[in-house]
Design a protein around this motif. Structure first.
Motif, mmCIF file in Angstrom:
data_model
loop_
_atom_site.group_PDB
_atom_site.id
_atom_site.type_symbol
_atom_site.label_atom_id
_atom_site.label_comp_id
_atom_site.label_asym_id
_atom_site.label_seq_id
_atom_site.Cartn_x
_atom_site.Cartn_y
_atom_site.Cartn_z
ATOM 1 N N VAL A 2 0.858 -1.194 0.000
ATOM 2 C CA VAL A 2 0.000 0.000 0.000
ATOM 3 C C VAL A 2 0.897 1.248 0.000
ATOM 4 C CG1 VAL A 2 -0.213 -0.088 2.550
ATOM 5 C CG2 VAL A 2 -1.875 1.215 1.212
ATOM 6 N N THR A 3 0.512 2.237 -0.812
ATOM 7 C CA THR A 3 1.277 3.490 -0.910
ATOM 8 C C THR A 3 0.433 4.642 -0.357
ATOM 9 O OG1 THR A 3 0.389 4.156 -3.053
ATOM 10 C CG2 THR A 3 2.313 2.691 -3.082
ATOM 11 N N LEU A 4 1.037 5.813 -0.271
ATOM 12 C CA LEU A 4 0.271 6.997 0.170
ATOM 13 C C LEU A 4 -0.754 7.398 -0.893
ATOM 14 C CD1 LEU A 4 2.961 9.164 2.008
ATOM 15 C CD2 LEU A 4 1.303 7.543 2.969
ATOM 16 N N THR B 138 7.110 1.443 -8.361
ATOM 17 C CA THR B 138 8.156 2.460 -8.171
ATOM 18 C C THR B 138 8.736 2.362 -6.763
ATOM 19 O OG1 THR B 138 6.789 3.910 -9.526
ATOM 20 C CG2 THR B 138 8.605 4.961 -8.361
ATOM 21 N N VAL B 139 7.857 2.208 -5.789
ATOM 22 C CA VAL B 139 8.301 2.121 -4.393
ATOM 23 C C VAL B 139 9.278 0.944 -4.223
ATOM 24 C CG1 VAL B 139 7.520 1.532 -2.053
ATOM 25 C CG2 VAL B 139 6.273 3.244 -3.399
ATOM 26 N N ASP C 294 15.218 6.355 -0.324
ATOM 27 C CA ASP C 294 14.333 6.710 0.783
ATOM 28 C C ASP C 294 12.874 6.657 0.325
ATOM 29 O OD1 ASP C 294 13.092 7.748 2.985
ATOM 30 O OD2 ASP C 294 13.833 9.802 2.690
ATOM 31 N N ILE C 295 12.082 5.785 0.952
ATOM 32 C CA ILE C 295 10.671 5.651 0.539
ATOM 33 C C ILE C 295 9.707 6.235 1.581
ATOM 34 C CG2 ILE C 295 10.984 3.653 -0.990
ATOM 35 C CD1 ILE C 295 9.885 1.965 1.447
ATOM 36 N N THR C 296 10.256 6.925 2.589
ATOM 37 C CA THR C 296 9.395 7.391 3.680
ATOM 38 C C THR C 296 8.305 8.360 3.209
ATOM 39 O OG1 THR C 296 11.040 9.054 4.186
ATOM 40 C CG2 THR C 296 11.072 7.092 5.561
ATOM 41 N N GLN C 297 8.572 9.079 2.126
ATOM 42 C CA GLN C 297 7.566 10.031 1.639
ATOM 43 C C GLN C 297 6.536 9.374 0.704
ATOM 44 O OE1 GLN C 297 9.442 12.980 -0.959
ATOM 45 N NE2 GLN C 297 11.187 11.595 -1.154
#
Ligand code: PNS
Length: 158
Positions: free
Chosen positions: A13-15, A130-131, A140-143
């Motif tokens: 799951v992504t933002l 992409t993630v 960095d995937i935090t965003q």
């Protein structure tokens, strides 16, 4: 009582997904996030892991449930007694696939309607693929993803 299904692979799951979940949960009475178990693609996360991450990410949203499913989406919708399917549209590139899927579903089950929300502009570029690519190369995937996913990907990449 309007119950809708937001189906997907959610690997992970992504933002962008969270944006659609939050916005659609304000429109419907109950939102069921349907997590596809058997996909043609080999997922990075098992369906149990994907469900767990989604449950953690949506725990504040009281009218959202996360349920795994197999087989046809329209059969799942029927079993859940949901007449509406929600999908997110990021860009024109999504349209062809979404149109094909929606029209197939409509032929299979005319009582189930698909509604589209356009993804908020800040997430319009984002995808699970992409993630995973960024994470594979140590980016960095935090965003891009909920906190629970950052941890889970770090564990996977060890
Ligand atoms: O996140 P995704 O991979 O874009 O989600 C695709 C999903 C799960 C919505 C789609 O693959 C699906 O509904 N699969 C279930 C099988 C099905 O019903 N197929 C017929 C419609 S083409």
């Amino acid at each position: 009582m309007l119950r809708a299904i937001y189906p997907g692979s959610f690997d992970p799951v992504t933002l962008g997904h969270m944006d659609i979940i939050k916005r659609s949960s304000k429109i419907v009475d109950e939102l069921i996030v349907g997590v596809l178990k058997n996909n043609a693609k080999t997922p990075l996360f098992s369906v149990e892991e994907r469900v767990r991450m989604l449950r953690e990410a949506t725990k504040e949203l009281k009218n959202v449930k996360v349920v795994e499913f197999e087989g046809l989406l329209v059969d799942f919708a029927k079993a859940m007694d949901a007449k509406v399917v929600i999908r997110g549209l990021r860009a024109i590139t999504d349209f062809e696939y979404e149109l094909q899927m929606t029209q197939t579903n409509h032929k299979l089950e005319p009582d189930v309607e698909t509604l589209f929300l356009t993804t908020s502009i800040e997430y319009s570029f984002l995808s699970s693929t992409t993630v995973k690519e960024v994470a594979t190369f140590g980016g960095d995937i935090t965003q891009f993803v909920p906190k629970v996913v950052v941890k889970a990907i770090e564990e996977k990449m060890k």
